[in-house]
Design a protein around this motif. Structure first.
Motif, PDB file in Angstrom:
ATOM      1  N   LEU A  22     -52.024 -31.422  83.890  1.00  0.00           N
ATOM      2  CA  LEU A  22     -52.102 -30.057  82.699  1.00  0.00           C
ATOM      3  C   LEU A  22     -51.724 -28.770  83.488  1.00  0.00           C
ATOM      4  O   LEU A  22     -50.762 -28.200  82.680  1.00  0.00           O
ATOM      5  N   ALA A  23     -52.094 -28.748  84.720  1.00  0.00           N
ATOM      6  CA  ALA A  23     -51.622 -27.342  85.357  1.00  0.00           C
ATOM      7  C   ALA A  23     -50.086 -27.191  85.922  1.00  0.00           C
ATOM      8  O   ALA A  23     -49.811 -26.064  85.937  1.00  0.00           O
ATOM      9  N   ALA A  24     -49.471 -28.293  85.739  1.00  0.00           N
ATOM     10  CA  ALA A  24     -48.131 -28.322  86.256  1.00  0.00           C
ATOM     11  C   ALA A  24     -47.269 -28.220  85.233  1.00  0.00           C
ATOM     12  O   ALA A  24     -46.781 -29.155  84.581  1.00  0.00           O
ATOM     13  N   GLY A  25     -46.839 -27.057  84.780  1.00  0.00           N
ATOM     14  CA  GLY A  25     -45.924 -26.735  83.914  1.00  0.00           C
ATOM     15  C   GLY A  25     -44.446 -26.561  84.242  1.00  0.00           C
ATOM     16  O   GLY A  25     -44.408 -26.840  85.669  1.00  0.00           O
ATOM     17  N   PHE A  26     -43.611 -26.073  83.634  1.00  0.00           N
ATOM     18  CA  PHE A  26     -42.377 -25.669  84.334  1.00  0.00           C
ATOM     19  C   PHE A  26     -42.618 -24.651  85.364  1.00  0.00           C
ATOM     20  O   PHE A  26     -43.037 -23.487  85.266  1.00  0.00           O
ATOM     21  N   ARG A  27     -41.694 -25.011  86.568  1.00  0.00           N
ATOM     22  CA  ARG A  27     -41.874 -24.113  87.643  1.00  0.00           C
ATOM     23  C   ARG A  27     -40.911 -22.959  87.646  1.00  0.00           C
ATOM     24  O   ARG A  27     -39.860 -23.173  88.252  1.00  0.00           O
ATOM     25  N   GLY A  28     -41.024 -21.881  86.875  1.00  0.00           N
ATOM     26  CA  GLY A  28     -40.207 -21.003  86.733  1.00  0.00           C
ATOM     27  C   GLY A  28     -38.906 -21.281  85.460  1.00  0.00           C
ATOM     28  O   GLY A  28     -38.620 -22.108  85.161  1.00  0.00           O
ATOM     29  N   PRO A  29     -38.297 -20.075  85.271  1.00  0.00           N
ATOM     30  CA  PRO A  29     -37.198 -20.102  84.166  1.00  0.00           C
ATOM     31  C   PRO A  29     -36.117 -21.051  84.357  1.00  0.00           C
ATOM     32  O   PRO A  29     -35.441 -21.980  83.478  1.00  0.00           O
ATOM     33  N   GLU A  30     -35.775 -21.271  85.654  1.00  0.00           N
ATOM     34  CA  GLU A  30     -34.665 -22.245  85.920  1.00  0.00           C
ATOM     35  C   GLU A  30     -34.955 -23.820  85.725  1.00  0.00           C
ATOM     36  O   GLU A  30     -34.103 -24.671  85.272  1.00  0.00           O
ATOM     37  N   GLN A  31     -36.386 -24.176  86.147  1.00  0.00           N
ATOM     38  CA  GLN A  31     -36.535 -25.588  85.886  1.00  0.00           C
ATOM     39  C   GLN A  31     -36.659 -25.747  84.200  1.00  0.00           C
ATOM     40  O   GLN A  31     -36.427 -26.700  83.674  1.00  0.00           O
ATOM     41  N   ARG A  32     -37.291 -24.855  83.542  1.00  0.00           N
ATOM     42  CA  ARG A  32     -37.372 -24.720  82.221  1.00  0.00           C
ATOM     43  C   ARG A  32     -35.896 -25.112  81.550  1.00  0.00           C
ATOM     44  O   ARG A  32     -35.810 -25.563  80.662  1.00  0.00           O
ATOM     45  N   ALA A  33     -34.797 -24.190  81.892  1.00  0.00           N
ATOM     46  CA  ALA A  33     -33.589 -24.185  81.666  1.00  0.00           C
ATOM     47  C   ALA A  33     -32.887 -25.314  81.893  1.00  0.00           C
ATOM     48  O   ALA A  33     -32.180 -26.133  81.089  1.00  0.00           O
ATOM     49  N   ASP A  34     -33.222 -26.062  83.054  1.00  0.00           N
ATOM     50  CA  ASP A  34     -32.644 -27.489  83.417  1.00  0.00           C
ATOM     51  C   ASP A  34     -33.189 -28.588  82.490  1.00  0.00           C
ATOM     52  O   ASP A  34     -32.343 -29.298  81.998  1.00  0.00           O
ATOM     53  N   PHE A  35     -34.555 -28.521  82.063  1.00  0.00           N
ATOM     54  CA  PHE A  35     -34.967 -29.440  80.978  1.00  0.00           C
ATOM     55  C   PHE A  35     -34.032 -29.191  79.645  1.00  0.00           C
ATOM     56  O   PHE A  35     -33.614 -30.070  78.969  1.00  0.00           O
ATOM     57  N   LEU A 244     -57.704 -28.417  87.365  1.00  0.00           N
ATOM     58  CA  LEU A 244     -56.757 -27.230  86.785  1.00  0.00           C
ATOM     59  C   LEU A 244     -56.666 -26.394  87.833  1.00  0.00           C
ATOM     60  O   LEU A 244     -55.717 -25.581  87.889  1.00  0.00           O
ATOM     61  N   GLY A 245     -57.591 -26.373  88.823  1.00  0.00           N
ATOM     62  CA  GLY A 245     -57.278 -25.518  90.183  1.00  0.00           C
ATOM     63  C   GLY A 245     -58.034 -24.204  89.776  1.00  0.00           C
ATOM     64  O   GLY A 245     -57.496 -23.215  90.617  1.00  0.00           O
ATOM     65  N   ARG A 246     -58.684 -23.823  88.794  1.00  0.00           N
ATOM     66  CA  ARG A 246     -59.495 -22.579  88.439  1.00  0.00           C
ATOM     67  C   ARG A 246     -60.485 -22.701  87.599  1.00  0.00           C
ATOM     68  O   ARG A 246     -60.526 -23.728  86.894  1.00  0.00           O
ATOM     69  N   THR A 247     -61.161 -21.580  87.623  1.00  0.00           N
ATOM     70  CA  THR A 247     -62.698 -21.734  86.699  1.00  0.00           C
ATOM     71  C   THR A 247     -62.155 -20.528  85.710  1.00  0.00           C
ATOM     72  O   THR A 247     -62.026 -19.400  86.055  1.00  0.00           O
ATOM     73  N   PRO A 248     -62.285 -20.746  84.461  1.00  0.00           N
ATOM     74  CA  PRO A 248     -62.001 -19.912  83.338  1.00  0.00           C
ATOM     75  C   PRO A 248     -62.983 -18.740  83.238  1.00  0.00           C
ATOM     76  O   PRO A 248     -64.205 -19.199  83.714  1.00  0.00           O
ATOM     77  N   GLU A 249     -62.737 -17.487  83.071  1.00  0.00           N
ATOM     78  CA  GLU A 249     -63.566 -16.333  83.273  1.00  0.00           C
ATOM     79  C   GLU A 249     -64.726 -16.823  81.880  1.00  0.00           C
ATOM     80  O   GLU A 249     -64.115 -16.965  80.954  1.00  0.00           O
ATOM     81  N   THR A 250     -65.905 -16.455  82.263  1.00  0.00           N
ATOM     82  CA  THR A 250     -67.217 -16.888  81.343  1.00  0.00           C
ATOM     83  C   THR A 250     -66.756 -15.929  80.113  1.00  0.00           C
ATOM     84  O   THR A 250     -66.354 -14.819  80.138  1.00  0.00           O
TER      85      THR A 250
END
Length: 486
Positions: A22-35, A244-250
């Motif tokens: 879930l936490a691993a989205g596209f790493r920056g514009p170039e990876q998104r553009a590659d897709f 997710l590697g983070r705790t959402p703000e209450t």
């Protein structure tokens, strides 16, 4: 092409690993553009032509002289027939309509493999004749039984062997679910998610993507197809927080949504009470259907090679000729359903004791196996109500239509399955409400958490296909919603 390594983390739980995905989205514009470069190249290679064609000129299909039903010459695949519906006491107590009869069970399957310690899903850029834009992002396998058993006498369905024999792999989900109960007569598909234990090469037209990447693409109109959305809803995602590697703000929407995914004890309505409510609705809803010859339907006419309602509303049955490179067969003809309007499908959501709940409806549809399935708060095409009695107007439709923009958490127009529907789309929305909107109570509705819906999705025929799409859309907000949203 990248290959799944099939080396899963031996310590982390499935939830934690899915949280990483879930936490691993596209790493920056170039990876998104590659897709998008890959996706565009797939579209160019598909070399598809779809030509609307009169129903009485479809090669391989015939209109039966005694019934008017549309049937394939082989007797396989599907047919278009008529049904008559009796529902005493309903706003529309009796009607007739065309419906697709496809009694076989197909496979909608997703392969999962760890790549670099993160689960990836093998997605396909697949052409369907009814798709807007030609190709959309589909599951690894999307095939009817006629397709994968070779009734079309075409090429084998890639990767189907992983779903027909799972003995060497791990089954994460395997459940039969319905499809559109308004347009299919008791249609079921086997929704499967299988984690492979061996390297799997992505063939041409396929790509490994993380859950976070798919969720980002879900925000794009007509990109992630219906079958992908439905299968992804079956993921047993009940506590993704550690991954997710983070705790959402209450106090934020994100925290309330994460709590909804993990919480069942704090639900407004206990799950046992929800199950009793569904059973009661199924037992007392007196909706009866019977199949009838298509030519006997009142109010429906064959005109200009299409079957249409005399009001001009609802939908048409039309035909297409298809030429497509890269499919199991290169050319064919078939009927499709074409909706008259873009539909509206929405969850109203509310934080109850800090946990996000969604308002679900026990909805009767004539094509469902057990009549009632849980549906979104609103599921309709608003212009169709011009041809119906005023009391047929759905509850809460005005709440959705009048929602303030600041309360809309998800809003994307998505296509329905292009193998049976032509350019048929719905606007999918998640709208947050609060006490200022009133109690929003109704006998046919209940507030439920995401954890409760996830549990029900382990079993057949509890959530309809529109609700399953919205479950996937809701989960996408765990990583795509603006952080800190109050």
């Amino acid at each position: 092409m990248r290959t799944g390594t099939a080396v899963a983390d031996p310590i982390a739980s499935l939830d934690e690993r899915l949280g990483r995905s879930l936490a691993a989205g596209f790493r920056g514009p170039e990876q998104r553009a590659d897709f998008h470069r890959w996706f565009t190249a797939c579209a160019e290679l598909s070399d598809t032509e779809v030509e609307p064609t009169p129903l009485d000129e479809l090669a391989g299909w015939r209109i039966e002289p005694d019934t008017g039903n549309l049937v394939h010459a082989s007797g396989r695949f599907f047919s278009v027939e008529g049904i008559e519906v009796d529902w005493p006491g309903a706003a529309v107590p009796r009607w007739g309509q065309p419906i697709i009869n496809q009694p076989e069970t197909g496979i909608l399957g997703l392969l999962v493999s760890d790549i670099g310690g993160v689960p990836h899903f093998l997605m396909q850029a697949k052409m369907e004749p009814g798709n807007i834009g030609g190709i959309q992002l589909s599951p690894t396998v999307q095939a009817t039984r006629s397709n994968y058993t070779g009734a079309h006498q075409g090429r084998p369905v890639p990767y189907v062997e992983y779903f027909r024999d799972t003995s060497r792999h791990t089954v994460l989900a395997d459940v039969r679910h319905s499809e559109q109960g308004a347009w299919f007569h008791r249609k079921r598909n086997r929704n499967m998610i299988v984690e492979v234990r061996e390297p799997v090469e992505a063939r041409d037209g396929y790509r490994w993507l993380t859950l976070g990447q798919i969720h980002e693409l879900l925000a794009l109109p007509d990109m992630v197809n219906m079958d992908s959305r439905a299968v992804l809803s079956c993921l047993p995602l009940t506590d993704p927080g550690p991954g997710l590697g983070r705790t959402p703000e209450t106090g934020t929407f994100e925290a309330a949504l994460l709590g909804s995914c993990t919480t069942e004890a704090d639900a407004r309505t206990p799950t046992a009470a929800v199950l009793s409510w569904i059973t009661e609705a199924r037992s007392t809803t007196d909706l009866r259907t019977r199949r009838v010859p298509l030519r006997e339907l009142a109010d429906w006419r064959m005109k200009d090679g299409r079957i249409s309602h005399e009001s001009g509303q609802f939908f048409d049955v039309m035909g297409v000729r298809v030429r497509a490179r890269g499919r199991e067969v290169d050319q064919w003809a078939q009927p499709l359903i074409a909706a008259s309007h873009v539909g509206l499908v929405a969850f109203l959501a509310r934080r109850i004791d800090g946990v996000l709940h969604v308002l679900v409806r026990a909805k009767a549809e004539p094509g469902h196996v057990d009549t009632i399935e849980l549906a979104p708060t609103v599921q309709c095409a608003p212009p169709n109500y011009d041809a119906l009695p005023s009391r047929a107007r759905p509850p809460f439709l005005d709440h959705v239509l009048g929602a303030a923009r600041r309360n809309v958490r998800f809003d994307t127009v998505l296509s329905e399955e292009g193998g049976r529907f032509y350019h048929t789309r719905n606007r999918y929305m998640v709208i947050e409400t609060d006490e200022s909107d009133g109690p929003l109570e109704h006998p046919g509705f209940r507030w439920m958490t995401m954890r409760q819906l996830t549990r029900l999705l382990r079993h057949s025929y509890y959530l309809n296909v529109e609700a399953r799409t919205l479950v996937t859309c809701m989960r996408s907000l765990l990583t795509t919603a603006p952080k800190g949203t109050s």
